[in-house]
Scaffold this motif. Structure first.
Motif, PDB file in Angstrom:
ATOM      1  N   GLY A   1       0.804  -1.226   0.000  1.00 18.96           N
ATOM      2  CA  GLY A   1       0.000   0.000   0.000  1.00 18.96           C
ATOM      3  C   GLY A   1       0.831   1.266   0.000  1.00 18.96           C
ATOM      4  O   GLY A   1       0.494   2.237  -0.687  1.00 18.96           O
ATOM      5  N   VAL A   2       1.913   1.278   0.759  1.00 16.53           N
ATOM      6  CA  VAL A   2       2.761   2.470   0.821  1.00 16.53           C
ATOM      7  C   VAL A   2       3.353   2.766  -0.558  1.00 16.53           C
ATOM      8  O   VAL A   2       3.371   3.917  -1.011  1.00 16.53           O
ATOM      9  CB  VAL A   2       3.874   2.274   1.866  1.00 16.53           C
TER      10      VAL A   2
ATOM     11  N   ILE B   1       3.633   5.902  -5.625  1.00 20.83           N
ATOM     12  CA  ILE B   1       3.586   5.865  -7.096  1.00 20.83           C
ATOM     13  C   ILE B   1       2.445   6.729  -7.612  1.00 20.83           C
ATOM     14  O   ILE B   1       2.608   7.475  -8.599  1.00 20.83           O
ATOM     15  CB  ILE B   1       3.453   4.414  -7.593  1.00 20.83           C
ATOM     16  N   ALA B   2       1.276   6.646  -6.968  1.00 27.22           N
ATOM     17  CA  ALA B   2       0.135   7.466  -7.388  1.00 27.22           C
ATOM     18  C   ALA B   2       0.447   8.949  -7.255  1.00 27.22           C
ATOM     19  O   ALA B   2       0.092   9.756  -8.132  1.00 27.22           O
ATOM     20  CB  ALA B   2      -1.098   7.106  -6.560  1.00 27.22           C
TER      21      ALA B   2
ATOM     22  N   LEU C   1     -12.987   0.045 -12.679  1.00 26.46           N
ATOM     23  CA  LEU C   1     -11.767   0.448 -13.387  1.00 26.46           C
ATOM     24  C   LEU C   1     -12.091   1.392 -14.533  1.00 26.46           C
ATOM     25  O   LEU C   1     -11.357   2.360 -14.777  1.00 26.46           O
ATOM     26  CB  LEU C   1     -11.044  -0.797 -13.891  1.00 26.46           C
ATOM     27  N   PHE C   2     -13.190   1.122 -15.213  1.00 27.41           N
ATOM     28  CA  PHE C   2     -13.619   1.991 -16.312  1.00 27.41           C
ATOM     29  C   PHE C   2     -13.965   3.386 -15.791  1.00 27.41           C
ATOM     30  O   PHE C   2     -13.562   4.401 -16.380  1.00 27.41           O
ATOM     31  CB  PHE C   2     -14.825   1.365 -17.027  1.00 27.41           C
TER      32      PHE C   2
ATOM     33  N   MET D   1      -4.571   0.278  -7.074  1.00 24.10           N
ATOM     34  CA  MET D   1      -5.031  -0.711  -6.100  1.00 24.10           C
ATOM     35  C   MET D   1      -5.735  -1.869  -6.784  1.00 24.10           C
ATOM     36  O   MET D   1      -5.588  -3.035  -6.387  1.00 24.10           O
ATOM     37  CB  MET D   1      -5.959  -0.041  -5.079  1.00 24.10           C
ATOM     38  N   ILE D   2      -6.522  -1.567  -7.819  1.00 24.42           N
ATOM     39  CA  ILE D   2      -7.253  -2.620  -8.520  1.00 24.42           C
ATOM     40  C   ILE D   2      -6.310  -3.509  -9.306  1.00 24.42           C
ATOM     41  O   ILE D   2      -6.446  -4.745  -9.311  1.00 24.42           O
ATOM     42  CB  ILE D   2      -8.324  -1.994  -9.459  1.00 24.42           C
TER      43      ILE D   2
END
Length: 300
Positions: free
Chosen positions: A177-178, A183-184, A237-238, A294-295
């Motif tokens: 998660g970190v 990255i995001a 996701l879409f 995450m997905i």
């Protein structure tokens, strides 16, 4: 004597000359001298509506559009907007950082046992929503010092709590998660810089597309409502992908509103509104990118 170029009244002292060219004379009834004002208004996480509010030189509260200001005033406005926006992002970053290092902060925002929002988070969301509407819909509130700065700080603190919640869920549920949050954030920073440079350099005027922004926002809102009932990972996701594209466009749209090189409809006194618009665009872009990561790459 040839008098074809003069008109003589009964009073010999009053003589009017005509058929002479008149320079630098403006028509006071020319509609081109009055520019309507258009404000991109974003409500919550999904609404980014634009509406028209005509303003002219006879409005007592009107201080001048950014697009019509000289270079010094415009540069000061831009610097103030980006300084305020940077302050907001710094608060959000510090709160996310605190939620990572302090368990008490996590527990205040998210119930780590059930992974649900706490009453504190819900209250913060409601406060942020009310303050945002007050600032965007009431110009007097957005322009009154120091009330506008106080409301800005309240909104930023409450909205940062809502932003930290998905990051906490990412920290709690995913072993990587970190890394995904970092990255995001890096991807969001890169996209924001590139789109900002494009908005400054391009000759295309995107700041006049307020109605298109409203249509896109309404469509996105409908998809998000449908997503509450359709529990499908590909549909989510879409939605996230479409949201990233739309809010990337909003960054260009709002940047051109701020710099005032095109059909700008922000006033010099709208620096709080401008900073909040850009801040919300960047934050929501970050959240949607994080959700996509995450997905796709999340590890339990």
């Amino acid at each position: 004597m040839n008098n074809t170029n003069r008109y003589y009244s009964d009073d010999p002292n009053q003589q009017l000359q005509y058929n002479q060219p008149v320079f630098n004379q403006q028509n006071p009834f020319d509609n081109n001298n009055r520019q309507p004002e258009q404000l991109a208004n974003q409500i919550g996480n999904y609404n980014h509506a634009a509406f028209n509010n005509p303003m002219n030189s006879y409005d007592n509260e009107y201080k001048g559009l950014v697009s019509s200001a000289d270079s010094t005033i415009r540069a000061g406005f831009i610097a103030k907007v980006y300084a305020i926006m940077s302050f907001q992002l710094a608060i959000t970053f510090l709160l996310i950082l605190a939620s990572y290092y302090f368990q008490n902060v996590r527990n205040a925002i998210i119930d780590t046992k059930t992974i649900k929002y706490t009453p504190f988070s819900i209250i913060c969301f409601l406060i942020a929503f009310i303050v945002e509407i007050a600032i965007f819909c009431c110009r007097k509130v957005a322009r009154r010092v120091p009330l506008n700065y106080i409301l800005l700080i309240i909104f930023t603190l409450c909205f940062s709590t809502i932003v930290a919640a998905p990051c906490i869920i990412c920290f709690e549920l995913l072993s990587n998660g970190v890394e995904l949050v970092i990255i995001a954030a890096a991807i969001t920073l890169a996209i924001t810089i590139l789109l900002t440079i494009y908005a400054w350099r391009t000759k295309t005027d995107y700041s006049a597309l307020g109605h298109l922004c409203f249509v896109l926002s309404a469509s996105l809102l409908i998809m998000c409502i449908v997503g509450l009932f359709v529990r499908n990972i590909w549909f989510q996701l879409f939605i996230c992908t479409i949201c990233v594209i739309i809010y990337g466009g909003y960054i260009i749209f709002d940047t051109q509103l701020i710099i005032g090189n095109h059909s700008n409809y922000l006033s010099i006194d709208d620096y709080i509104i401008a900073a909040m618009l850009l801040y919300i665009d960047i934050v929501i872009l970050f959240l949607r990118i994080l959700e996509i990561l995450m997905i796709i790459f999340g590890k339990n």
